[in-house]
Design an enzyme around this catalytic site. Sequence first.
Site, PDB file in Angstrom:
ATOM      1  N   LYS A 175       0.856  -1.188   0.000  1.00 47.40           N
ATOM      2  CA  LYS A 175       0.000   0.000   0.000  1.00 47.40           C
ATOM      3  C   LYS A 175       0.888   1.233   0.000  1.00 47.40           C
ATOM      4  CE  LYS A 175      -4.519   0.804   0.200  1.00 47.40           C
ATOM      5  NZ  LYS A 175      -5.569   0.031  -0.499  1.00 47.40           N
ATOM      6  N   GLY A 205     -21.115   6.419   3.735  1.00 38.00           N
ATOM      7  CA  GLY A 205     -20.146   6.847   2.731  1.00 38.00           C
ATOM      8  C   GLY A 205     -20.659   6.644   1.324  1.00 38.00           C
ATOM      9  N   LEU A 206     -20.705   7.722   0.541  1.00 39.88           N
ATOM     10  CA  LEU A 206     -21.218   7.664  -0.831  1.00 39.88           C
ATOM     11  C   LEU A 206     -20.146   8.059  -1.841  1.00 39.88           C
ATOM     12  CD1 LEU A 206     -24.757   9.239  -0.255  1.00 39.88           C
ATOM     13  CD2 LEU A 206     -24.210   6.818  -0.635  1.00 39.88           C
ATOM     14  N   GLY A 207     -18.936   7.556  -1.616  1.00 41.52           N
ATOM     15  CA  GLY A 207     -17.882   7.731  -2.612  1.00 41.52           C
ATOM     16  C   GLY A 207     -18.151   6.807  -3.788  1.00 41.52           C
ATOM     17  N   HIS A 208     -17.130   6.537  -4.585  1.00 46.12           N
ATOM     18  CA  HIS A 208     -17.325   5.700  -5.767  1.00 46.12           C
ATOM     19  C   HIS A 208     -17.915   4.343  -5.412  1.00 46.12           C
ATOM     20  CE1 HIS A 208     -14.400   7.907  -8.712  1.00 46.12           C
ATOM     21  NE2 HIS A 208     -15.161   8.742  -8.029  1.00 46.12           N
ATOM     22  N   VAL A 209     -17.326   3.660  -4.435  1.00 46.06           N
ATOM     23  CA  VAL A 209     -17.792   2.328  -4.075  1.00 46.06           C
ATOM     24  C   VAL A 209     -19.165   2.389  -3.413  1.00 46.06           C
ATOM     25  CG1 VAL A 209     -17.348   0.277  -2.673  1.00 46.06           C
ATOM     26  CG2 VAL A 209     -15.455   1.412  -3.863  1.00 46.06           C
ATOM     27  N   GLY A 210     -19.334   3.292  -2.448  1.00 46.41           N
ATOM     28  CA  GLY A 210     -20.607   3.412  -1.749  1.00 46.41           C
ATOM     29  C   GLY A 210     -21.753   3.711  -2.696  1.00 46.41           C
TER      30      GLY A 210
END
Length: 367
Positions: free
Chosen positions: A80, A180-185
């Site tokens: 990472k 969480g509403l990012g790309h994945v969410g």
Amino acid sequence: MDVFNHEAFSGHEQVVFCQDETTGLKAIIAIHSTALGPAAGGCRMWHYRDNSSALNDALRLSKGMSYKNAMAGLSLGGGKAVIIGDAKTDKSEELFRSFGRFVNGLGGQYITAEDVGISVSDMEVVSQETPHVAGLNSGLAASGDPSPFTARGTFNGIRAAVKHQLGKDSVAGLTVAVQGLGHVGWHLCKELHAAGARLIVADINEDAVRHAVKEFGAKAVSCDEILFAEADVVAPCALGAVLNETSIPKLKTTIIAGAANNQLEKDTDGMLLRDHKILYAPDYVINAGGIINVAAEIDGKYDRKWVDQKVAAIYDVLLDIFKRADREQDATSTISDLIAQEKIAQALQADRSGKTESSGAKKDIVA
């Protein structure tokens, strides 16, 4: 910082501190294990409160990538990278090209991709300095943003948890709280909505919340409330360490199954969840869809059918973990760690016994 005695350093092969005064780059690349293959894992950019926090994040995330890749059955180790800085104000082409040169200097031991705060376009810049990049929009095996695959794997994991804990074959009619509403969410909400689930959502981005309310008929709550919403499933899809001795007793769900990395603040929190009769889908197992897609790119012969089959298999992998945890009366997180450790140890033993390729040979990533 005393790296060698850092509690999260154990088992790591190397940690590289990168600094370029000209571009302002300050980054840490942590390689946990290359037993199964080159270390692969995304790069995130975050405004850490101090350098120790950045190091801790890199170390924990790289170990998680080793376990994630092992549990997904990939010929990849774990690594990472973190870039210290504000993703909204500190990005520049020169900074990402500098980071690419550091990655290239590792000679393929670490393969990077996008993560929190980093976009596909940022990785395109990195790729100008090194071939050891995945998750791109261009190139022979490029497939673009891996977020939809992470979301699909998380959706499959939620289905497995619902089957095991509630005895239901579908999420239709169930309430899922997505933190969480990012790309994945966002992609996860699309999957859940299409399957008939009711949604509760929260995010620091108010526009994303309003969009989810309009698009999915979701109920909006504050970021402080979402984890403790009354729901059949709570899906953490933001940053980690949200499950701890303070938050767990206040949960009003029987299933935690989300895409965020490092959801447990401490290893012992897995058993605390079990003690509260809450089924936990180990994060690095349920969110492996993205790295599965990236693995297909790394091999250079992108096979969408293979990716879909691997992502679908997350359902069965989690069911096996849940059943073993019940048999052994142990935390699902502990069982998953044990299985991953066994896979890595077996690979190391095979290398030492001369049963695998030499360290300089190219490994088949998706075999």
